[in-house]
Design an enzyme around this catalytic site. Structure first.
Site, mmCIF file in Angstrom:
data_model
loop_
_atom_site.group_PDB
_atom_site.id
_atom_site.type_symbol
_atom_site.label_atom_id
_atom_site.label_comp_id
_atom_site.label_asym_id
_atom_site.label_seq_id
_atom_site.Cartn_x
_atom_site.Cartn_y
_atom_site.Cartn_z
ATOM 1 N N SER A 67 -15.134 -4.581 -5.995
ATOM 2 C CA SER A 67 -14.979 -3.145 -6.245
ATOM 3 C C SER A 67 -16.323 -2.476 -6.543
ATOM 4 O O SER A 67 -17.124 -2.988 -7.326
ATOM 5 C CB SER A 67 -14.032 -2.916 -7.423
ATOM 6 O OG SER A 67 -14.021 -1.540 -7.750
ATOM 7 N N LYS B 57 -1.262 0.034 -7.291
ATOM 8 C CA LYS B 57 -0.988 1.480 -7.282
ATOM 9 C C LYS B 57 0.505 1.795 -7.260
ATOM 10 O O LYS B 57 0.953 2.738 -7.904
ATOM 11 C CB LYS B 57 -1.650 2.135 -6.060
ATOM 12 C CG LYS B 57 -3.173 2.079 -6.065
ATOM 13 C CD LYS B 57 -3.722 2.839 -4.871
ATOM 14 C CE LYS B 57 -5.186 2.576 -4.650
ATOM 15 N NZ LYS B 57 -5.753 3.384 -3.574
ATOM 16 N N ASP C 290 -6.534 9.951 -4.505
ATOM 17 C CA ASP C 290 -6.925 9.564 -3.137
ATOM 18 C C ASP C 290 -6.825 10.748 -2.159
ATOM 19 O O ASP C 290 -7.662 10.900 -1.263
ATOM 20 C CB ASP C 290 -6.056 8.407 -2.628
ATOM 21 C CG ASP C 290 -6.502 7.057 -3.188
ATOM 22 O OD1 ASP C 290 -7.664 6.945 -3.627
ATOM 23 O OD2 ASP C 290 -5.687 6.116 -3.182
ATOM 24 N N GLY D 136 1.105 2.434 5.664
ATOM 25 C CA GLY D 136 1.045 1.741 4.372
ATOM 26 C C GLY D 136 0.781 2.736 3.251
ATOM 27 O O GLY D 136 0.978 3.949 3.406
ATOM 28 N N GLY D 137 0.298 2.214 2.114
ATOM 29 C CA GLY D 137 0.081 3.048 0.942
ATOM 30 C C GLY D 137 -0.926 4.170 1.179
ATOM 31 O O GLY D 137 -0.682 5.318 0.790
ATOM 32 N N ALA D 138 -2.049 3.859 1.821
ATOM 33 C CA ALA D 138 -3.090 4.873 2.038
ATOM 34 C C ALA D 138 -2.585 5.955 2.991
ATOM 35 O O ALA D 138 -2.861 7.150 2.810
ATOM 36 C CB ALA D 138 -4.354 4.228 2.582
ATOM 37 N N ARG E 54 1.759 0.310 14.005
ATOM 38 C CA ARG E 54 2.076 -0.920 14.730
ATOM 39 C C ARG E 54 3.537 -1.313 14.543
ATOM 40 O O ARG E 54 4.243 -1.568 15.501
ATOM 41 C CB ARG E 54 1.142 -2.017 14.188
ATOM 42 C CG ARG E 54 1.335 -3.373 14.769
ATOM 43 C CD ARG E 54 0.358 -4.340 14.132
ATOM 44 N NE ARG E 54 0.578 -4.507 12.688
ATOM 45 C CZ ARG E 54 -0.061 -5.376 11.926
ATOM 46 N NH1 ARG E 54 -0.995 -6.144 12.448
ATOM 47 N NH2 ARG E 54 0.198 -5.471 10.637
HETATM 48 P P1 NDP Z 1 -1.485 -1.378 3.385
HETATM 49 O O1 NDP Z 1 -1.505 -2.857 3.433
HETATM 50 O O2 NDP Z 1 -0.520 -0.670 2.494
HETATM 51 O O3 NDP Z 1 -1.212 -0.834 4.894
HETATM 52 C C1 NDP Z 1 -1.892 -1.380 5.988
HETATM 53 C C2 NDP Z 1 -1.635 -0.538 7.234
HETATM 54 O O4 NDP Z 1 -2.510 -1.041 8.255
HETATM 55 C C3 NDP Z 1 -0.216 -0.649 7.780
HETATM 56 O O5 NDP Z 1 0.119 0.562 8.408
HETATM 57 C C4 NDP Z 1 -0.364 -1.771 8.811
HETATM 58 O O6 NDP Z 1 0.579 -1.688 9.859
HETATM 59 C C5 NDP Z 1 -1.730 -1.452 9.381
HETATM 60 N N1 NDP Z 1 -2.384 -2.617 9.977
HETATM 61 C C6 NDP Z 1 -2.832 -3.716 9.331
HETATM 62 N N2 NDP Z 1 -3.403 -4.561 10.214
HETATM 63 C C7 NDP Z 1 -3.312 -3.974 11.422
HETATM 64 C C8 NDP Z 1 -3.721 -4.362 12.743
HETATM 65 N N3 NDP Z 1 -4.331 -5.527 12.968
HETATM 66 N N4 NDP Z 1 -3.488 -3.510 13.756
HETATM 67 C C9 NDP Z 1 -2.874 -2.319 13.535
HETATM 68 N N5 NDP Z 1 -2.447 -1.895 12.316
HETATM 69 C C10 NDP Z 1 -2.664 -2.722 11.281
HETATM 70 O O7 NDP Z 1 -3.000 -0.956 3.089
HETATM 71 P P2 NDP Z 1 -3.494 0.433 2.461
HETATM 72 O O8 NDP Z 1 -2.654 1.511 3.041
HETATM 73 O O9 NDP Z 1 -3.591 0.313 0.985
HETATM 74 O O10 NDP Z 1 -5.004 0.525 3.002
HETATM 75 C C11 NDP Z 1 -5.292 0.818 4.363
HETATM 76 C C12 NDP Z 1 -6.788 1.001 4.552
HETATM 77 O O11 NDP Z 1 -7.257 2.158 3.887
HETATM 78 C C13 NDP Z 1 -7.620 -0.180 4.026
HETATM 79 O O12 NDP Z 1 -8.607 -0.476 4.988
HETATM 80 C C14 NDP Z 1 -8.256 0.364 2.785
HETATM 81 O O13 NDP Z 1 -9.498 -0.248 2.538
HETATM 82 C C15 NDP Z 1 -8.435 1.831 3.157
HETATM 83 N N6 NDP Z 1 -8.513 2.712 1.971
HETATM 84 C C16 NDP Z 1 -9.674 3.392 1.747
HETATM 85 C C17 NDP Z 1 -9.791 4.230 0.659
HETATM 86 C C18 NDP Z 1 -11.070 4.971 0.425
HETATM 87 O O14 NDP Z 1 -11.270 5.492 -0.682
HETATM 88 N N7 NDP Z 1 -11.958 5.077 1.395
HETATM 89 C C19 NDP Z 1 -8.688 4.415 -0.306
HETATM 90 C C20 NDP Z 1 -7.496 3.670 0.036
HETATM 91 C C21 NDP Z 1 -7.438 2.839 1.136
HETATM 92 P P3 NDP Z 1 1.999 -2.460 9.835
HETATM 93 O O15 NDP Z 1 2.956 -1.509 9.178
HETATM 94 O O16 NDP Z 1 2.257 -2.678 11.264
HETATM 95 O O17 NDP Z 1 1.796 -3.722 9.053
#
Ligand code: NDP
Length: 302
Positions: free
Chosen positions: A30, A87, A123, A150-152, A173
């Site tokens: 972090s 979160k 966020d 996902g969460g973000a 996906r």
């Molecule tokens: P989650 O695990 O909750 O969600 C992941 C998402 O990514 C899902 O929609 C998943 O799809 C998709 N995914 C994962 N792998 C792949 C792949 N190989 N191909 C296509 N889609 C894929 O993660 P978060 O939502 O918490 O975080 C997502 C991103 O946002 C991270 O990279 C994180 O670092 C970034 N982030 C950045 C922040 C910032 O301040 N800059 C703040 C918060 C997050 P599926 O539903 O198909 O599994």
């Protein structure tokens, strides 16, 4: 840097000053402690009341989160940041939630109050401020193509709707996760068109000049597939990738090849952090963000 602190350190905590913390699992990488402590050092030079403020990182397993939050409250930590995977878990464990964070179902910032933790989510503010700063664009009035469910992505979608984007198109996906997100968003869409699609099959009526936001984790690792083929979309206005490490994902490289304005997620990280510090200290986020940005870049070796 020292090893992260643990629940055991918390149990014997007796530091007299104002303490802040970030909890995660894992927490080792972090950048938040570097950002916040740099901002606090700068504030302390101008205002002595910040001299004893310090931000600590704790490695906390999700099973231990309830105990950690209880201890942090008992030890009167002023504020807490939560990162993966806390979160969503914390959302149901706080005494109150800021109105704007309620539809997100996740909190990343907690403020100590007499009756328990008050949850916020900074966020969305971080995203909107970063998009404005790096790409000169407002979420308000913009057609948005959001990648991820996902969460973000959920936080980003809520922010886009609360700021009244023109339309919101979401690609993911896994269809079932997309469907869940669309169901969650329906009650707050308030007339804004919200549609889902498969990344491999962009619909013909997708708007041109959209702001593409990557909220998937595809791009964190070099071997990851692209979350979408930008050339298959009507020409977007710009591309924002929430990923900041690595600083240039394959998606951003594609955007550059197409001559599209593009930015990574570093500014989002900085602005969500500055907003959290504002909640704890009352110091406007805009004042601490530049020092946090410099510290984040240094911590990431940029
Ligand atoms: P989650 O695990 O909750 O969600 C992941 C998402 O990514 C899902 O929609 C998943 O799809 C998709 N995914 C994962 N792998 C792949 C792949 N190989 N191909 C296509 N889609 C894929 O993660 P978060 O939502 O918490 O975080 C997502 C991103 O946002 C991270 O990279 C994180 O670092 C970034 N982030 C950045 C922040 C910032 O301040 N800059 C703040 C918060 C997050 P599926 O539903 O198909 O599994």
């Amino acid at each position: 840097m020292n090893d992260p602190l643990t629940l055991r350190d918390l149990e014997s905590w007796s530091r007299p000053g104002v303490s802040l913390a970030v909890l995660g699992h894992p927490i080792k990488h972090s950048v938040s402690p570097a950002m916040h402590n740099a901002a606090l050092d700068e504030l302390a030079r101008a205002e002595p009341r910040f001299a004893d403020w310090r931000y600590f990182r704790f490695e906390v397993h999700p099973d231990d989160l309830p105990r950690a939050l209880e201890l942090l409250h008992a030890k009167k930590f002023r504020g807490v940041n939560l990162t993966v995977p806390h979160k969503i878990i914390a959302f149901d464990r706080v005494a109150g939630v800021d109105e704007a964070a309620r539809p997100i179902g996740a909190v990343n910032t907690l403020l100590w109050t007499e009756r328990g933790w008050r949850g916020h989510n900074t966020d969305g503010y971080g995203l909107a401020t970063a998009v404005q700063e790096t790409l000169g664009r407002d979420l308000a009035g913009a057609p948005i193509v959001l990648l991820g469910a996902g969460g973000a992505a959920r936080g980003a979608a809520v922010e886009c709707l609360q700021r009244r984007c023109a339309s919101l198109w979401i690609a993911n996906r896994t269809a079932a996760n997309l469907a869940t997100l669309l169901t969650t968003l329906a009650p707050i869409a308030d007339g804004i068109p919200v549609r889902g699609f498969t990344p491999a099959e962009p619909p013909a009526d997708l708007p041109a000049d959209a702001l593409v936001i990557n909220a998937t984790s595809a791009g964190l690792k070099p071997a990851d597939p692209l979350p979408i083929t930008l050339a298959a979309l009507p020409r977007p206005a710009a591309v924002f990738d929430m990923i900041y490490n690595p600083p240039a994902t394959a998606l951003l490289r594609d955007a550059a090849k197409l001559g599209l304005p593009q930015a990574n997620g570093l500014a989002m990280l900085v602005h969500q952090g500055a907003k959290a510090l504002e909640i704890w200290s009352g110091i406007p986020a805009a004042r601490t963000a530049p020092r946090m940005a410099a510290a984040a870049r240094a911590a990431l070796g940029l």
